[in-house]
Design an enzyme around this catalytic site. Structure first.
Site, PDB file in Angstrom:
ATOM      1  N   TYR A 190       0.841  -1.204   0.000  1.00  0.00           N
ATOM      2  CA  TYR A 190       0.000   0.000   0.000  1.00  0.00           C
ATOM      3  C   TYR A 190       0.878   1.256   0.000  1.00  0.00           C
ATOM      4  CZ  TYR A 190      -2.554   3.892   2.002  1.00  0.00           C
ATOM      5  OH  TYR A 190      -3.048   5.149   2.237  1.00  0.00           O
ATOM      6  N   ARG A 203      -5.688   0.815  -7.600  1.00  0.00           N
ATOM      7  CA  ARG A 203      -4.537   0.132  -7.003  1.00  0.00           C
ATOM      8  C   ARG A 203      -4.897  -1.339  -6.840  1.00  0.00           C
ATOM      9  NH1 ARG A 203      -3.751   4.821  -2.581  1.00  0.00           N
ATOM     10  NH2 ARG A 203      -3.200   6.511  -4.005  1.00  0.00           N
ATOM     11  N   TYR A 232      -9.083  16.547   2.402  1.00  0.00           N
ATOM     12  CA  TYR A 232      -9.849  16.017   1.286  1.00  0.00           C
ATOM     13  C   TYR A 232     -11.264  16.546   1.459  1.00  0.00           C
ATOM     14  CZ  TYR A 232      -6.423  12.437  -0.223  1.00  0.00           C
ATOM     15  OH  TYR A 232      -5.329  11.785  -0.716  1.00  0.00           O
ATOM     16  N   GLN A 241      -3.764  18.505   5.926  1.00  0.00           N
ATOM     17  CA  GLN A 241      -4.169  18.197   4.546  1.00  0.00           C
ATOM     18  C   GLN A 241      -5.638  17.826   4.518  1.00  0.00           C
ATOM     19  OE1 GLN A 241      -4.755  14.630   3.567  1.00  0.00           O
ATOM     20  NE2 GLN A 241      -5.632  15.386   1.646  1.00  0.00           N
ATOM     21  N   SER A 259      -2.599  14.124   7.663  1.00  0.00           N
ATOM     22  CA  SER A 259      -3.564  13.767   6.617  1.00  0.00           C
ATOM     23  C   SER A 259      -4.985  13.736   7.176  1.00  0.00           C
ATOM     24  CB  SER A 259      -3.210  12.383   6.066  1.00  0.00           C
ATOM     25  OG  SER A 259      -4.269  11.874   5.290  1.00  0.00           O
ATOM     26  N   ARG A 269       0.960   7.548  -7.438  1.00  0.00           N
ATOM     27  CA  ARG A 269      -0.037   6.629  -6.870  1.00  0.00           C
ATOM     28  C   ARG A 269      -1.438   6.817  -7.441  1.00  0.00           C
ATOM     29  NH1 ARG A 269       1.283   4.651  -1.936  1.00  0.00           N
ATOM     30  NH2 ARG A 269      -0.745   4.966  -0.963  1.00  0.00           N
ATOM     31  N   THR A 281      -5.785  18.802  -1.167  1.00  0.00           N
ATOM     32  CA  THR A 281      -5.312  17.880  -2.208  1.00  0.00           C
ATOM     33  C   THR A 281      -6.338  17.819  -3.321  1.00  0.00           C
ATOM     34  OG1 THR A 281      -4.069  16.636  -0.572  1.00  0.00           O
ATOM     35  CG2 THR A 281      -4.548  15.504  -2.642  1.00  0.00           C
ATOM     36  N   LYS A 322      -2.427  20.955  -3.519  1.00  0.00           N
ATOM     37  CA  LYS A 322      -1.445  19.882  -3.767  1.00  0.00           C
ATOM     38  C   LYS A 322      -1.946  18.977  -4.884  1.00  0.00           C
ATOM     39  CE  LYS A 322       0.621  15.923  -1.313  1.00  0.00           C
ATOM     40  NZ  LYS A 322      -0.214  14.801  -1.693  1.00  0.00           N
TER      41      LYS A 322
END
Ligand SMILES: Cc1cc2nc3c(=O)[nH]c(=O)nc-3n(C[C@H](O)[C@H](O)[C@H](O)COP(=O)(O)O)c2cc1C
Length: 382
Positions: free
Chosen positions: A25, A164, A129, A127, A107, A281, A155, A254
């Site tokens: 991961y 992924r 979201y 950060q 995060s 990623r 972000t 970002k």
């Protein structure tokens, strides 16, 4: 005692410590991992042009970012689930950042809540979201501000979830879903099982995203909650404008890779951008951030703070980023591996290595201060 001599050794130590699902991961990219390979090649292609016979007896790696001094031009990048690599991993990272005199960016998806991380005394960034439920999101933002976050990073490169496939194969995801495969994986790493997972289970229950509502904790997630905290795929410049109005401190975007987006960020009153492909990623056809950097610096670099990340493994990478006009780099996997092997000491060791390598590179290229590293420190592209 963490005696890794470089990033590669630290990664190898972390690999032996972490369950495979967790290691992959962190380590891997997306789809065919083209972006990941390109990042490394891009750093290697850049060559530094050493200036000789310069007095480099006093090398200074410190710098200033948003009016505050940094021990060296780096910030620990926001990484989801850092608290899974070590018990209280985010706090360990924050303490290491404090010792190195650089900020730690928490995060949205950290395992430890920002209030707890703040007790480390580190300078924190936060950060964000964007969740579908904007009220919940704004409350989270308030928490970040109240906990002392200095800067906000929004972000913007994760409009939809990346592909992924190894996570699917490994059964790795949040909320944690028990499986035979995952159980076998975890049992093969007894130190991690005892030192991280069991401690976490005893202290706080099943590890999860700490900033998410408590209902998110288990598999029996209520659909309404899952929907409320889903990353919104309708986020637009209007949200950026609203967030700009509600956040007083430095505000960064970002995941910018285009000149027109950088210009738009400037027009929106943003203080800085992180040129980033999310460490290779997200979009597998994304260019390495370091390749997108020069045109962006040309367009906006004199009016806003431009940072870059992705694949920073050596101090020489930091020198190259500075030569291309970035004010600092973000470091993701490197300090995560340090933490995975040795907690605060491991992350601290990784930061020491990067700073010392930067100092050595500065000596070898005849540039004794961060400000003296410029475009002429690079061999021009033919
Ligand atoms: C395990 C992991 C989790 C990440 N989680 C986040 C995240 O929650 N938010 C975010 O903006 N970026 C996230 N990133 C991206 C990093 O902030 C950063 O852009 C990237 O790791 C830089 O590349 P590097 O790991 O090669 O240094 C994550 C990266 C990794 C490796």
């Amino acid at each position: 005692m963490v005696n890794a001599l470089n990033y590669a050794e630290m990664r190898a130590l972390a690999r032996r410590r972490l369950p495979r699902g967790l290691f992959e991961y962190i380590d891997r990219g997306t789809e065919d991992e083209v972006a990941l390979a390109a990042v490394r090649e891009a750093w290697d292609r850049l060559k530094l042009a050493p200036a000789v016979l310069v007095d480099v007896s006093e090398r200074r790696m410190d710098t200033v970012l948003f009016g505050r001094r940094l021990g060296f031009p780096a910030v620990i990048a926001p990484t989801a689930l850092a608290g899974l690599v070590w018990h209280d991993g985010e706090a360990a990272l924050a303490r290491a950042a404090a010792r190195a005199d650089i900020p730690f960016c928490v995060s949205t998806q950290s395992v430890t809540p920002i209030e707890h991380i703040a007790r480390s005394g580190a300078r924190l960034w936060f950060q964000l979201y964007v969740w579908r439920d904007r009220q919940l999101m704004l409350r989270l933002l308030e928490r970040a501000r109240d906990a002392g976050a200095e800067a906000l990073i929004l972000t913007v490169d994760t409009a939809v979830g990346p592909n992924r496939e190894y996570n699917v194969r490994n059964g790795f995801g949040m909320p944690i879903q028990p499986s035979l495969r995952a159980a076998i994986d975890v049992l093969s790493r007894p130190r991690w099982l005892a030192g991280v997972l069991l401690r976490q289970l005893l202290a706080d229950g099943v590890p999860t995203y700490a900033h998410y509502p408590p209902e998110f904790r288990t598999r029996v997630t209520r659909p309404a909650i899952a929907d409320a905290v889903r990353l919104d795929d309708r986020v637009s410049w209007r949200d950026v404008a609203e967030l700009r109005r509600s956040w007083r401190g430095p505000f960064l975007l970002k995941g910018i890779l285009r000149v027109d987006d950088a210009r738009r960020a400037l027009e929106a009153g943003i203080d800085g951008i992180v040129v980033s492909s999310h460490g290779g990623r997200n979009l597998d056809s994304a260019p390495p951030a370091i390749e997108a950097l020069p045109a962006i610096v040309d367009a906006v670099g004199d009016r806003m703070t431009v940072l870059v990340d992705g694949g920073v493994r050596r101090g020489s990478h930091i020198a190259k980023a500075l030569a291309l006009g970035a004010k600092a780099v973000l470091v993701g996997r490197a300090t995560l591996y340090g933490t995975a092997f040795g907690g605060e000491a491991g992350a601290g060791r990784m930061l020491d290595l990067l700073r010392d390598e930067l100092g050595r590179t500065m000596g070898l290229i005849g540039r004794p201060t961060v400000a003296s590293i410029g475009p002429d420190s690079l061999v021009p592209h033919r």
